[in-house]
Design a protein around this motif. Structure first.
Motif, mmCIF file in Angstrom:
data_model
loop_
_atom_site.group_PDB
_atom_site.id
_atom_site.type_symbol
_atom_site.label_atom_id
_atom_site.label_comp_id
_atom_site.label_asym_id
_atom_site.label_seq_id
_atom_site.Cartn_x
_atom_site.Cartn_y
_atom_site.Cartn_z
ATOM 1 N N PHE A 259 0.809 -1.217 0.000
ATOM 2 C CA PHE A 259 0.000 0.000 0.000
ATOM 3 C C PHE A 259 0.850 1.279 0.000
ATOM 4 O O PHE A 259 0.386 2.364 0.349
ATOM 5 C CB PHE A 259 -0.948 0.009 1.223
ATOM 6 N N GLY A 260 2.126 1.180 -0.412
ATOM 7 C CA GLY A 260 2.986 2.370 -0.422
ATOM 8 C C GLY A 260 2.706 3.249 -1.629
ATOM 9 O O GLY A 260 2.498 4.462 -1.501
ATOM 10 N N ASN A 261 2.693 2.654 -2.809
ATOM 11 C CA ASN A 261 2.473 3.388 -4.040
ATOM 12 C C ASN A 261 1.118 4.103 -4.008
ATOM 13 O O ASN A 261 1.026 5.329 -4.185
ATOM 14 C CB ASN A 261 2.555 2.393 -5.206
ATOM 15 N N ILE A 262 0.072 3.354 -3.731
ATOM 16 C CA ILE A 262 -1.271 3.954 -3.792
ATOM 17 C C ILE A 262 -1.521 4.909 -2.625
ATOM 18 O O ILE A 262 -2.329 5.836 -2.738
ATOM 19 C CB ILE A 262 -2.365 2.858 -3.880
ATOM 20 N N CYS A 263 -0.787 4.747 -1.531
ATOM 21 C CA CYS A 263 -0.881 5.694 -0.416
ATOM 22 C C CYS A 263 -0.420 7.077 -0.894
ATOM 23 O O CYS A 263 -1.021 8.097 -0.554
ATOM 24 C CB CYS A 263 -0.021 5.205 0.751
ATOM 25 N N LYS A 276 -10.141 10.955 -10.237
ATOM 26 C CA LYS A 276 -11.483 10.385 -10.176
ATOM 27 C C LYS A 276 -11.452 9.126 -9.319
ATOM 28 O O LYS A 276 -12.088 9.038 -8.299
ATOM 29 C CB LYS A 276 -11.975 10.066 -11.598
ATOM 30 N N HIS A 277 -10.665 8.151 -9.771
ATOM 31 C CA HIS A 277 -10.577 6.915 -9.008
ATOM 32 C C HIS A 277 -9.127 6.497 -8.780
ATOM 33 O O HIS A 277 -8.283 6.651 -9.670
ATOM 34 C CB HIS A 277 -11.303 5.770 -9.730
ATOM 35 N N LEU A 278 -8.872 5.978 -7.609
ATOM 36 C CA LEU A 278 -7.628 5.263 -7.358
ATOM 37 C C LEU A 278 -8.009 3.791 -7.399
ATOM 38 O O LEU A 278 -8.768 3.303 -6.541
ATOM 39 C CB LEU A 278 -7.043 5.655 -5.997
ATOM 40 N N VAL A 279 -7.541 3.099 -8.423
ATOM 41 C CA VAL A 279 -7.942 1.713 -8.646
ATOM 42 C C VAL A 279 -6.861 0.806 -8.063
ATOM 43 O O VAL A 279 -5.749 0.741 -8.585
ATOM 44 C CB VAL A 279 -8.104 1.423 -10.150
ATOM 45 N N LEU A 280 -7.204 0.141 -6.969
ATOM 46 C CA LEU A 280 -6.225 -0.719 -6.314
ATOM 47 C C LEU A 280 -6.320 -2.127 -6.901
ATOM 48 O O LEU A 280 -7.396 -2.730 -6.915
ATOM 49 C CB LEU A 280 -6.486 -0.741 -4.806
ATOM 50 N N ALA A 281 -5.183 -2.632 -7.394
ATOM 51 C CA ALA A 281 -5.157 -3.979 -7.964
ATOM 52 C C ALA A 281 -4.289 -4.890 -7.111
ATOM 53 O O ALA A 281 -3.170 -4.527 -6.756
ATOM 54 C CB ALA A 281 -4.607 -3.929 -9.393
#
Ligand SMILES: *Cc1c(COP(=O)(O)O)cnc(C)c1O
Length: 471
Positions: A259-263, A276-281
């Motif tokens: 969760f570092g990048n998307i954080c 708009k969206h943060l899409v977590l894959a």
């Protein structure tokens, strides 16, 4: 800008005071007291900035105890075309109108961790020079993080790196990447055992407080706040590259593990970037997808963690997730303490019936997961359709990103590693091996520098002590 702990037990500190760890004494993670807000007018002037200037604008909002001139100099020697392959640092590749790949993996180890780690190396060296302190970084790696740390710290004054890896268990490419470094301050230790043995040794040495203090032992783990800050920059850069004006919104698809990048994407959003969206894959290890779809966070045991063909996302608990939850519960540290009491006992927590879970939507988060078959299919189709070769992690992000695409909202997929590192899966997808980037052709033939040790903390401590005396 001052930093507090997600668990509320740390007096506010300056950036330089949290730089070397990130974990606060109360067990929480360092986080800004509040996020800097970027006005529409500022955002307008940032649109045409080069990477270095943009990085300075963003970093200086979070780092106010390093002088502007010094910070500029640190950035100037970090984000160079020489180290990252182009002046753009994170070039945007357009697959088709509205669908893009943001190239984050053009650094020395061909993975996105270089972007943050290269900055960390220069920040560490700078602060240690000021205080006259020394730092011995001790880490365990099964591949990417270790080599990224070594390439960032090589040749740095006041810093030594002791990196443990399971003897004979990394890929030949990864082994060669680390062991071919000849710098005096880099110590590769191949441990007779598996990755968990290496990690246990790091824990044992770190828990020996007397040894830790007297030998200036530190780590470069993924919860380091400076790594998050460095990653915020490319969300802005990618946004500007994928749009014509700041009236548009963009979605980002992010292959996630700790969760570092998307954080960093979340922080960019909180600063006012029109996301708009943060899409977590996720891959088959879908603990985060489970949370975002159900509200239940259920960390897995090591035994439950699957080995997949996107190995850098094989995590059982997401170490940076606590920062996001802190914002989700309206920054109420007592709630974070209560929730992580469950986590630390190996249990789950459930936010689905609380008003907090609705905030996930306000923050723009959506999620999905991928698996081996989908990954291989995505690599093959991207190659056939666009003549672009992506790696297994990027494929997980693209797969989920495509499923979440909306009309008139550009989707930017984060490229977190290069295909060349995962030859086996690429061959499975397209029938032949990926080409090696320039400079990596004969990597496995270079002379290697490492020692082999039995998996005993005492032996590693002795070795560290010996090297500290003699180098
Ligand atoms: C580390 C890594 C990830 C996961 O990033 P997090 O910040 O841990 O979520 C994804 N892909 C690659 C190639 C990585 O090395």
């Amino acid at each position: 800008m001052r930093y507090i702990s997600t668990r509320g037990g740390m007096p506010a500190k300056k950036f330089s005071e949290i730089l070397l760890s990130g974990l606060s004494p109360d067990g929480g993670l360092a986080i800004p007291e509040s996020y800097p807000q970027i006005s529409a007018a500022e955002l307008e002037t940032w649109r045409d900035l080069g990477y270095q200037s943009l990085a300075f604008e963003i970093l200086s909002r979070f780092i106010d105890d390093i002088s502007a001139n010094d910070l500029r100099a640190i950035i100037a020697r970090t984000y160079t075309a020489e180290i990252f392959g182009s002046q753009e640092i994170t070039p945007l590749k357009t697959l088709e109108p509205g669908l893009h790949i943001l190239g984050l993996s053009n650094g020395p180890t061909l993975a996105f961790k270089d972007i943050a780690m290269q900055l960390l190396g220069n920040l560490f060296e700078y602060t240690l020079e000021k205080t006259g302190d020394k730092l011995n970084i001790l880490g365990a790696t099964s591949g990417d993080t270790g080599s990224s740390a070594e390439y960032a710290m090589r040749g740095k004054h006041g810093i030594r790196v002791f990196m443990l890896s399971p003897h004979g268990k990394m890929s030949r490419f990864q082994t060669a990447q680390m062991f071919s470094l000849q710098d005096d301050n880099i110590f590769n230790i191949a441990v007779r055992g598996v990755f968990d043995d290496c990690q246990d040794i790091v824990k044992a040495v770190s828990n020996d407080h007397k040894f830790k203090i007297s030998h200036q032992i530190g780590t470069v783990n993924s919860i380091n706040w400076a790594r998050i800050v460095a990653q915020i920059v490319y969300y802005f850069k990618g946004y500007f590259a994928a749009t014509q004006s700041n009236k548009e919104q963009v979605s980002f698809a992010v292959p996630s593990g700790n969760f570092g990048n998307i954080c960093a994407g979340h922080v960019a959003c909180m600063m006012g970037l029109p996301i708009k969206h943060l899409v977590l894959a996720t891959n088959e290890n879908d603990v985060l997808d489970e949370f975002f779809s159900s509200g239940v966070y259920r960390p897995r045991s090591t035994a439950e963690t699957k080995h997949t063909s996107s190995p850098s996302m094989d995590i059982s608990k997401a170490s940076n997730f606590e920062r996001f939850v802190f914002d989700l519960v309206d920054r109420d540290a007592s709630q974070v303490v209560a929730l992580w009491q469950n986590v630390e006992q190996g249990n789950a927590f459930d936010l689905s019936s609380t008003p907090h879970f609705a905030k996930v939507k306000d923050f723009g988060f959506i999620s999905g997961s991928s698996n081996h078959a989908a990954r291989i299919k995505t690599i093959r189709e991207t190659y056939q359709r666009y003549n672009v070769l992506i790696d297994t992690h990027t494929a997980d992000g693209l797969k989920v990103g495509l499923a979440c695409r909306e009309p008139n909202v550009p989707m930017v997929c984060m490229e977190t590693a290069q295909a060349a590192k995962f030859a086996e899966s690429i061959t499975e997808a397209i029938g032949h091996e990926p080409a090696r980037p320039a400079g990596f052709e004969n990597l496995e033939d270079l002379p290697q520098r490492f020692v082999v040790k039995d998996a005993q903390a005492k032996l590693i401590k002795d070795y560290i002590e010996e090297q500290c005396k003699s180098t």
